[in-house]
Structures are given as structure tokens and as C-alpha cells.
Enzyme design. Structure first.
Site, PDB file in Angstrom:
ATOM      1  N   CYS A   1     -12.985   2.272 -28.612  1.00 28.29           N
ATOM      2  CA  CYS A   1     -14.295   2.905 -28.809  1.00 28.29           C
ATOM      3  C   CYS A   1     -15.052   2.990 -27.493  1.00 28.29           C
ATOM      4  CB  CYS A   1     -15.096   2.213 -29.890  1.00 28.29           C
ATOM      5  SG  CYS A   1     -15.371   0.500 -29.594  1.00 28.29           S
ATOM      6  N   GLU A   2     -14.547   3.809 -26.631  1.00 33.72           N
ATOM      7  CA  GLU A   2     -15.177   4.119 -25.342  1.00 33.72           C
ATOM      8  C   GLU A   2     -14.911   5.591 -25.061  1.00 33.72           C
ATOM      9  OE1 GLU A   2     -16.382   2.075 -22.621  1.00 33.72           O
ATOM     10  OE2 GLU A   2     -16.130   0.127 -23.588  1.00 33.72           O
TER      11      GLU A   2
ATOM     12  N   GLU B   1       4.496  -6.406   2.330  1.00 34.47           N
ATOM     13  CA  GLU B   1       4.377  -6.923   0.961  1.00 34.47           C
ATOM     14  C   GLU B   1       4.050  -5.812  -0.032  1.00 34.47           C
ATOM     15  OE1 GLU B   1       1.551 -10.017   2.060  1.00 34.47           O
ATOM     16  OE2 GLU B   1      -0.062  -8.747   1.310  1.00 34.47           O
ATOM     17  N   PRO B   2       5.000  -4.929  -0.288  1.00 37.64           N
ATOM     18  CA  PRO B   2       4.763  -3.816  -1.203  1.00 37.64           C
ATOM     19  C   PRO B   2       4.801  -4.258  -2.663  1.00 37.64           C
ATOM     20  CG  PRO B   2       7.016  -3.771  -0.414  1.00 37.64           C
ATOM     21  CD  PRO B   2       6.353  -4.930   0.269  1.00 37.64           C
TER      22      PRO B   2
ATOM     23  N   TYR C   1       0.983  -1.837 -12.076  1.00 39.62           N
ATOM     24  CA  TYR C   1      -0.385  -2.012 -12.540  1.00 39.62           C
ATOM     25  C   TYR C   1      -0.582  -1.402 -13.930  1.00 39.62           C
ATOM     26  CZ  TYR C   1      -0.657  -3.041  -7.582  1.00 39.62           C
ATOM     27  OH  TYR C   1      -0.424  -3.571  -6.342  1.00 39.62           O
TER      28      TYR C   1
ATOM     29  N   GLY D   1       0.770  -1.230   0.000  1.00 41.47           N
ATOM     30  CA  GLY D   1       0.000   0.000   0.000  1.00 41.47           C
ATOM     31  C   GLY D   1       0.800   1.277   0.000  1.00 41.47           C
TER      32      GLY D   1
ATOM     33  N   TYR E   1      -9.651   4.445 -12.389  1.00 42.44           N
ATOM     34  CA  TYR E   1      -9.565   5.127 -11.086  1.00 42.44           C
ATOM     35  C   TYR E   1      -9.429   6.637 -11.215  1.00 42.44           C
ATOM     36  CZ  TYR E   1      -7.437   0.476 -10.214  1.00 42.44           C
ATOM     37  OH  TYR E   1      -7.152  -0.853 -10.175  1.00 42.44           O
TER      38      TYR E   1
ATOM     39  N   ARG F   1      -5.492   2.474 -15.732  1.00 37.63           N
ATOM     40  CA  ARG F   1      -5.634   3.217 -14.477  1.00 37.63           C
ATOM     41  C   ARG F   1      -6.421   4.539 -14.611  1.00 37.63           C
ATOM     42  NH1 ARG F   1      -2.057   4.855 -11.420  1.00 37.63           N
ATOM     43  NH2 ARG F   1      -2.939   4.010  -9.523  1.00 37.63           N
TER      44      ARG F   1
ATOM     45  N   ARG G   1       3.487  -1.587  -5.682  1.00 39.77           N
ATOM     46  CA  ARG G   1       3.655  -0.340  -6.435  1.00 39.77           C
ATOM     47  C   ARG G   1       4.974   0.375  -6.159  1.00 39.77           C
ATOM     48  NH1 ARG G   1      -0.772   2.752  -7.771  1.00 39.77           N
ATOM     49  NH2 ARG G   1      -1.944   1.510  -6.258  1.00 39.77           N
TER      50      ARG G   1
END
Ligand code: LLP
Length: 874
Positions: free
Chosen positions: A823-824, A753-754, A853, A717, A796, A792, A756
Site C-alpha cells: 500500500c504505497e 571489491e566488486p 541488491y 562499483g 532509485y 530498487r 553487483r
């Protein structure tokens, strides 16, 4: 910078009005700055310049004391003498001028006020004369000093141009000492003004001509208002308010150091921010500029080259929260009807009583049987006596309750209603406290929460961070938000340049071999790994390989001593395929709702297995017989950069709730398994180290009750600063918190447990520009991959820096959205970015911080190929 069109016609000369406050006129070098600014405005912009000044610092207060102490003739004389002496000294010592020649006449007038027959009774007209002296003196000094420096500066008496206009509700005091002025100018007035003196002029703030020919005072914030009146009368090109802060901010920077400079606002927003708390600009000064469509700039005299805040009508209306402010000392009056619901005339009955007590109501909340209103002390004299009398009166028609002291926390910004979906975190934050009243203004510009007063101070920084993170406060909107107060305050502390800036040529060569391409820089991975290896409190480190399972990354981290955290049988298989000799003890399996077969496979490999509910134990007990288990706990709260990455609390599917622990332990005993570790991971992208303290304390508390626990895993995190403006993750504080936790419970080993943190900065996504299109004024730069390569931003609202790698030195163009080929409508990688004007088909775009990610979440939607991946290993 604004290119505001000249507001006046061709026949009338074009003015710029500059206003300087007390601190800006109290030192010689500040007057040099003023002179320099006048010269620049006149020279570079071809404008005429009117400077409006306040009194020298402290002088208005001293004059106020003279006005208040009018009855004492000798005291008045002494105080005036002291003020005369102060100005004489400032004139000679600071400005190097002859006081007699410059101030003789003016000081004689000042001293004569002691003998004025109106003094003894404290006549309001006399008080106004007294208060006016500060500005008359400072403007006289300034004109003389600038004259001595070779500027042809004319002095003018503001009272010849600003006429006080009595308003219907004004009493004698406010007509004289808190006056308002007419500000409609016409061509004749402008021509007269132009003819009345040279192109550079100095005038006084704060004073105007009273209808009887005497002096009137404009009251609080008077000098800003004078400048605004002059701006409107003259149809000025703009009004510049020069002060001692760099502009308006998204919150009070003394309470919220991360508050951002507001680079551009429209009049209504600025008015709202000034009214709800910001002190930089007096709210009264916005109206004249708004009516006359004169832009208003706020600038910092100490840092004249900073752009400050621009308030004008052409500000692009970007919906979003621009500022959060708080007002203390709010009193709530809650009124419950005694009679029928929706009784006719109830509102009229209660508001009559507020009027009778001279109280103006600010916020209103109502239901069928209750009306609650707030009283703001800045608009009211809310004394206990007044309140008691009001309550006594109100109790004739309703049941009254007074709630005080309260604070009103206000979110200000255009289009508040369209933002509600982004405010979920803000609602949650308020949900933890008692909110007495919520009010949304009918002009859609503010949303106010009234809470107990002592809560407000702590809540502001948290709310500001939540607003920025959720996108409700569009801090990345270029042109709207500037740097944070914290950044402005610090001596420029440039971060070391990213690896790809140093290796630009090679990165471009890699892109030439084909885009979309993810490129990873292994030395950066090593650097981050070594930082975490150096934390003494941590016993074991597991890399969460879901962030980036590239074989070269896995090998690099294995060599640095990391273990690995896997979430699926697929990750386990991949890991052991890349690192066949890896000891199973270095692997942690933390699945979520995985099928039974995956547990079976993991247990067969001999890795540490985590369960996060009693289901596997109850339904497949034979799998766990005689096994050591790790239990994932939900500490009851989640945190993280976006709601979708918060993995704690009831809304999240992860972890065992603490109150279900007893049942779980029973199931474990029945299955013959032993809990040897407790685990929690409640979110991703966290910057507050206090988070891990709370998690560890929660787990350690539970571990004490279990008895068989040997280690505590506080998850990953760790945040990463995607925004070059933001502060980097505070690794030192993280290490400190972990060390404290480890020392408090020395019996439990500490695991982390990183994901990112180890890989985000090491990776970039390289794209090629496909087309550059402007549609109805909106510029879009198309790229050969979008949400298919990097999900991402779409998932997000994540913010990544995007640069045109081949044109880094070219000038910025207008804002553009960087879009992909999917096409979005949501296929937007970045919004409103100022890429170089020359950005063209074939250019290489670099999306920064894409190492975590990124590639692993890419997909083949629209049957586009997955991005390629390459590594740089030196
Ligand atoms: N441990 C567990 C059990 C996890 O679920 C995760 C991440 C980590 C560790 C590593 O967390 P980190 O240090 O990377 O924050 N796709 C999202 C992030 C999802 C994180 C999922 N779990 C994003 O791009 O922001």
C-alpha cells in the site's frame, strides 16, 4: 506505428505527401525506393501520393553560383552548360533514359536564362528562376524514370498551388528568395487538386508562385517547407520527410553516440528541438503541419523499414527531457543600470537600442540592477562592428559588458518545471563550470544554460548520460524513445541470450513451485568471477557480499578464489557460518558508523579492519593497539547510478577527507596502530573506467606520504547493463586502467571489491500476475510482490527488464505499469511496459538482473512473506 485518421472528408481523396532530399534523388536505386514507397502507400493504405523533391545533390549550390555571378555572361553560360550536361548524363547513364526526349525542353529553358535581359543586373526575379531549375529538372527526371518503370506518375508545377505571401517585415530580397506561403486549403481547392492529375504525383520543393506571377523561392529548408505546405493545403493524412538519418535524436549523434532516436514527439517539442539545434528538420516546416493537424514523419531513405520519428498532436504527453542541444557562437550582453534599481523604462531604453541595430534578442536574464541577454548568430548578423556600435549606444543608459564566445546548452522537453528534482546531477555538472546565464522558457519547454563555448562539446555526452540515468530523460518510455545512434550504426550485434532464455522451461517449473521467487544461476556467477580473476593487474579480489549473501553464491565465489568484504558483524557471522574454514586474511571488514562491539568482534576474528574516521582511534584506542589498519578515504567526489549510491564527496557519510589525514595519522600513532592499506569506494553502478584511474591516483598520492601502506583497495562499483539497449560494462577498458595504475605505482598491491558485477545478471525475480486492471486509460499489471521483494525501482528509480515468461512469443499489448501489492503509490516495479496483450492472472513475470541488491534488500512490509530463493547449478 501511427494510425492517423484521414484528415480530409469522405468526398475528398486522401493524400500522403512524401518529401525526398538531394541525396535521395541522386541515384537510380533511390528512385526505385521512391517508386516502391509510392506504390506501398497507394496499395496498402489506399492513399493518393504526392512526392516533393529537392534538386540533385550539389545542383542548388551550382545554381546559387550562377545567380551570384550574374554579371559575367560567358561564365553564366558555361556554368549552365555544365549543369545541363550533368543532368543529361544522369538521365542517360544513371536512369537509362533518352536525355533529349526527357529533358530537351527543360534544358532549353535553363540555357535561355543566360540570355535573359534581367540577368545583367542580377534581378531578384531572374535569380529565383535560376534557383528553381534544380527542382524542375529533378522532378522531371523522376517522373520520366518512374513512368519508364510502369508507374502512372503525373508531374505538377508547385507554383500552380503554392502562392508566396509577402509578410509585413520582409524586404524585397526575402519576399522573392525566402518567401512564405499561404497554406489554408479548402474543399474546393482539394477537389481541384484531385481532378488535376493521377493518384501518383511529383512536384518540386523550394519553389512557389510570386505575387507578380513569377517564381519565388522558399529559402533555407525550402523543400521540407513545401511538403508541409502541400500537406496542410491538402489536409493530408500525413507528411513524410525522407532523409539520410533515421529521425530526430535526443542529441546530435555525432557528439553523443548514445543519443536515442526520438520515436514520437508533439509539434511543440519538435519545433523546440529543431529551433535549438537539430538539423534534421527545418523549424519552418512544423508550423503548417501543426496548424492543419497533419502528422509529420521523419524517415531514412537508406533504411526505409525503420520507423523513424513521428510528430503529431496525439503524442502521449510524457513529461521529460527529450533532447539536449547546443548552439555555438552565442554572444551575451550584460547591462548594469547606472541609475536607480528597478528604474522605470530601463528595459524599454535598452531594447530600443537592440531594435535600432536590427538585433533580435534570444534569452533574457534579469535582476534588480542587471539585465543580460543573448544574441544568436543564426538570427542575427553579429559582427564586431555591429556589437561595437550597439555597446556605444547602450553605454548611454547602462554599463555594458560583452561575454563571447559562448554556447547555449538547451534541455528540451515538456513539463520542465516538474522535472527540477531530477536534474540535481545536471545542476551539479554545471556547478563545476562557470554558467553565465540560465533561462527557462515561459512555455515550459526548455531550460537553457549559457557557458563558455569551449566547454560545451565535452559537456554534452556527460549531460546526456546524467539525464538518462536520473530519469529526467525517460529513455525507457516505450513509444517515445527508440534505439541509440550507436546501436543503429552497428551491424546488429546481438548479445548472447540470457541464461534464463535458454532455460525457460526450468525457470517456469521453479516458478510453479511458488512465487515470489529469486532464482540464481551459479554458472553465470562463475563466468563473471573468472573474468575478474583473469585481470592480471589485480592482486586480490573481495566479493562485497552485501550484494547477495546467498550461501551458494558465497561457496561458489570462495571456490573461484575470491575473498569477501563485509559491512557488519551480521555479515561476518553469516560468512563464517557458511564457510567455517575461511582464512581471516581473506576477509575485509568495512563498517560504517558501526558500534564499538562490531570492531571488537572483527578484530578478534583477525580479519582486515577498515576505519573511515579518527573517532574509533580516539575513543577506543586500546582496541587498535599494535594493529594494522585499513583507512577508507573520501577522494572528494562520488559517482554512481543514483545519488543514493554515491559514497564520496562532502554529502556522503563515508571516508576520511584527505585534508584530515594528518590528524588521523596522529591519532593512529597515539593509539599504536599502523595504516597498511588505503581504501576508497565512492559509488556503485559506474561505467566510466576513468573513475578508477582517478581514485587510484588519489590514493597512491596519499599513500606515498604515509610510508607504511602496502596495498590500495579501489572498491567495487562496476556497472551492469540493465537495459538491453545499453552497452555492457567495458571490462577490457577497466582492466587496462587498472594495469596502468598498477604499473605507475608498482610498490602498492591492488585490491578490488566488486559486488553487483558478479551477481546481478545471475539472478531473476519471478512473480505471478494477480490482476490486470485498466483505470482511466492506464493499464496496470499486478504482481504478487513489488517493492517488498525488489526495492530498487522504488528507491532509485532503477530500471529492470520485465517479461511475461510464458508468453514470450506473443504480440505486445498496450503499455502497462507493473505494480506490486504494497500500500504505497511508489510500489511500481516497471512503468509503461509493453507486456503481451493476453497477459492474465497466474502468468509468470520475470524481472531480470535482480541478482544484486534484490533478495537481500527485501522486507516484510505489510507483513508479506519474504521471497523464496533457489539456485540452478548447471
Ligand atoms: N565496497 C564497499 C565498501 C561498498 O559499500 C560496496 C557497495 C561495494 C564494495 C560493492 O559495490 P558494487 O560493486 O556492488 O557496486 N543497493 C544499491 C547499491 C549499494 C552499494 C553499496 N555499497 C543498488 O541496488 O544499486
Amino acid at each position: 506505428m501511427s494510425q492517423a485518421a484521414p484528415a480530409a472528408g469522405a468526398e475528398t481523396p486522401d493524400w500522403i505527401v512524401l518529401k525526398f532530399g538531394g541525396t535521395s534523388v541522386s541515384r537510380r536505386e533511390r528512385w526505385d525506393t521512391i517508386g516502391g514507397l509510392m506504390k506501398r502507400r497507394a496499395g496498402e493504405e489506399g492513399a493518393r501520393v504526392l512526392v516533393v523533391v529537392s534538386a540533385v545533390t550539389g545542383v542548388t549550390n551550382a545554381l546559387q553560383a550562377v545567380a551570384d555571378g550574374h554579371a559575367d555572361r560567358e561564365g553564366t553560360r558555361t556554368r549552365l552548360e555544365e549543369l545541363a550536361e550533368l543532368h543529361r548524363r544522369f538521365c542517360s547513364d544513371e536512369l537509362g533514359l533518352d536525355p533529349e526526349a526527357v529533358l530537351g525542353q527543360r534544358l532549353a529553358e535553363l540555357l535561355a536564362l543566360a540570355d535573359d535581359p534581367r540577368r545583367a543586373a542580377g534581378d531578384l526575379a531572374w535569380q529565383a528562376e535560376v534557383l528553381a531549375q534544380g527542382e524542375l529538372l529533378s522532378s522531371t527526371l523522376g517522373a520520366a524514370y518512374l513512368g519508364s518503370r510502369g508507374f502512372a506518375v503525373g508531374w505538377l508545377d508547385s507554383r500552380d498551388w503554392l502562392q508566396a505571401q509577402p509578410l509585413p517585415n520582409q524586404n524585397d530580397w526575402s519576399k522573392r528568395l525566402s518567401a512564405s506561403c499561404a497554406f489554408e486549403g479548402d474543399a474546393a481547392l482539394r477537389a481541384r487538386f484531385a481532378a488535376a492529375g493521377p493518384a501518383l504525383r511529383i512536384a518540386q520543393g523550394f519553389i512557389a508562385r510570386a505575387p507578380d506571377g513569377g517564381t519565388a523561392i522558399l529559402g533555407r529548408g525550402g523543400s521540407d517547407t513545401s511538403a508541409a505546405y502541400f500537406g496542410a493545403l491538402l489536409g493530408a493524412r500525413r507528411v513524410e520527410i525522407w532523409t539520410d538519418v533515421p529521425g530526430m535524436f535526443s542529441a546530435n549523434p555525432r557528439q553523443v553516440p548514445d543519443a536515442r532516436l526520438l520515436a514520437r514527439l508533439d509539434y511543440a517539442e519538435a519545433q523546440e528541438i529543431a529551433t535549438t539545434g537539430a538539423k534534421v528538420l527545418h523549424p519552418r516546416c512544423i508550423h503548417p503541419c501543426r496548424e492543419a493537424r497533419v502528422p509529420l514523419w521523419i524517415r531514412d531513405t537508406g533504411r526505409p523499414d525503420m520507423p523513424g520519428t513521428i510528430i503529431d498532436a496525439s503524442a502521449a504527453t510524457v513529461p521529460g527531457v527529450k533532447a539536449i542541444s547546443s548552439r555555438r557562437g552565442i554572444v551575451l550582453v550584460s547591462m548594469e543600470t547606472i541609475g536607480m534599481w528597478q528604474q522605470v523604462g530601463f528595459l524599454s531604453d535598452v531594447f530600443q537600442r537592440f531594435k535600432a541595430h536590427g538585433l533580435s534578442v534570444d534569452l533574457i536574464g534579469s535582476s534588480e540592477s542587471n539585465v543580460t541577454v543573448s544574441l544568436d548568430p543564426s538570427d542575427n548578423l553579429v559582427s564586431t562592428n555591429v556589437l561595437d556600435a550597439l555597446c556605444a549606444d547602450l553605454s548611454e543608459v547602462c554599463r555594458v559588458k560583452v561575454i563571447a564566445p559562448c554556447a547555449a546548452i538547451t534541455l528540451v522537453g515538456r513539463g520542465m518545471r516538474s522535472l527540477l528534482h531530477k536534474l540535481s546531477d545536471v545542476w551539479a555538472e554545471f556547478g563545476r563550470e562557470r554558467v553565465h546565464l540560465i533561462s527557462q522558457s515561459s512555455n515550459d519547454l526548455n531550460l537553457t544554460f549559457v557557458v563558455d563555448e569551449d566547454l560545451a562539446e565535452d559537456m554534452l555526452p556527460r549531460l546526456h548520460a546524467l539525464l538518462a540515468r536520473s530519469g529526467a530523460m525517460p529513455v525507457h518510455e516505450p513509444g517515445v524513445f527508440g534505439p541509440s545512434w550507436r546501436r543503429l550504426g552497428l551491424p546488429a550485434q546481438p548479445r548472447p541470450p540470457s541464461w534464463w532464455r535458454r532455460r525457460r522451461r526450468e525457470v517456469l517449473e521453479a516458478a510453479a513451485r511458488g512465487t515470489p521467487l529469486y532464482l540464481y544461476h551459479l554458472p553465470t556467477v562463475r563466468e563473471r568471477a573468472r573474468e575478474l580473476m583473469a585481470l592480471p593487474a589485480v592482486d586480490r579480489r573481495f566479493y562485497a557480499l552485501k550484494a547477495n549473501p546467498h550461501p551458494a553464491v558465497l561457496r561458489t565465489l570462495e571456490a573461484e578464489g575470491f575473498g569477501f568484504e563485509c559491512v557488519s558483524a551480521g555479515e561476518l557471522a553469516h560468512l563464517f557460518a557458511v564457510l567455517p574454514g575461511l582464512a581471516p586474511d581473506r576477509v575485509l571488514f568495512t563498517p560504517s558508523f558501526a558500534p564499538r562491539g562490531e570492531y571488537e568482534a572483527a578484530l578478534a576474528r583477525g580479519v582486515h579492519v577498515t576505519v573511515d574516521s579518527a573517532y574509533p582511534l580516539r575513543h577506543w584506542p586500546h582496541l587498535f593497539r599494535g594493529r594494522d589498519l585499513v583507512l577508507r578515504v573520501d577522494p572528494g567526489f562520488g559517482q554512481g547510478h543514483h545519488e543514493k549510491v554515491r559514497t564520496g564527496g562532502r554529502a556522503a557519510k563515508f571516508g576520511l577527507a584527505a585534508d584530515e589525514l594528518g590528524e588521523f595519522l596522529q591519532a593512529a600513532r597515539a593509539a599504536g596502530a599502523r595504516v597498511v592499506g588505503l581504501h576508497a569506494h565512492i559509488g556503485s553502478g559506474i561505467h566510466d573506467p576513468g573513475h578508477w584511474r582517478a581514485v587510484h591516483a588519489r590514493l597512491a598520492g596519499l599513500a606515498d606520504g604515509i610510508g607504511t601502506v602496502a596495498f590500495i583497495d579501489v572498491g567495487g562499483g562496476l556497472g551492469v547493463a540493465y537495459d538491453p539497449e545499453a552497452d555492457p560494462f567495458d571490462l577490457e577498458a577497466y582492466g587496462r586502467v587498472l594495469a596502468e595504475a598498477r604499473a605507475a605505482w608498482p610498490q602498492y598491491a591492488l585490491w578490488i571489491e566488486p559486488g553487483r558485477y558478479l551477481v546481478a545478471e545471475a539472478g531473476v525475480l519471478l512473480l505471478s500476475v494477480t490482476q490486470v486492471v485498466a483505470k482511466q486509460g492506464l493499464r496496470r499489471v499486478g504482481a504478487d510482490a513489488g517493492m517488498n521483494a525488489l526495492l530498487r525501482p522504488a528507491l532509485y528509480d532503477a530500471w529492470h527488464e520485465v517479461v511475461n515468461l510464458g508468453r514470450m512469443d506473443e504480440a505486445e499489448g498496450p503499455p502497462a505499469d507493473v505494480v506490486g501489492p504494497i500500500c504505497e503509490t511508489g510500489d511500481v516495479l516497471a512503468r509503461g511496459r509493453r507486456l503481451p496483450a493476453g497477459t492474465a492472472e497466474g502468468d509468470v513475470l520475470l524481472v531480470d538482473h535482480a541478482g544484486a541488491y534484490g533478495a537481500v534488500m527485501a522486507n516484510r512490509y505489510n507483513l508479506r512473506e519474504l521471497p523464496r530463493e533457489e539456485v540452478l547449478d548447471d
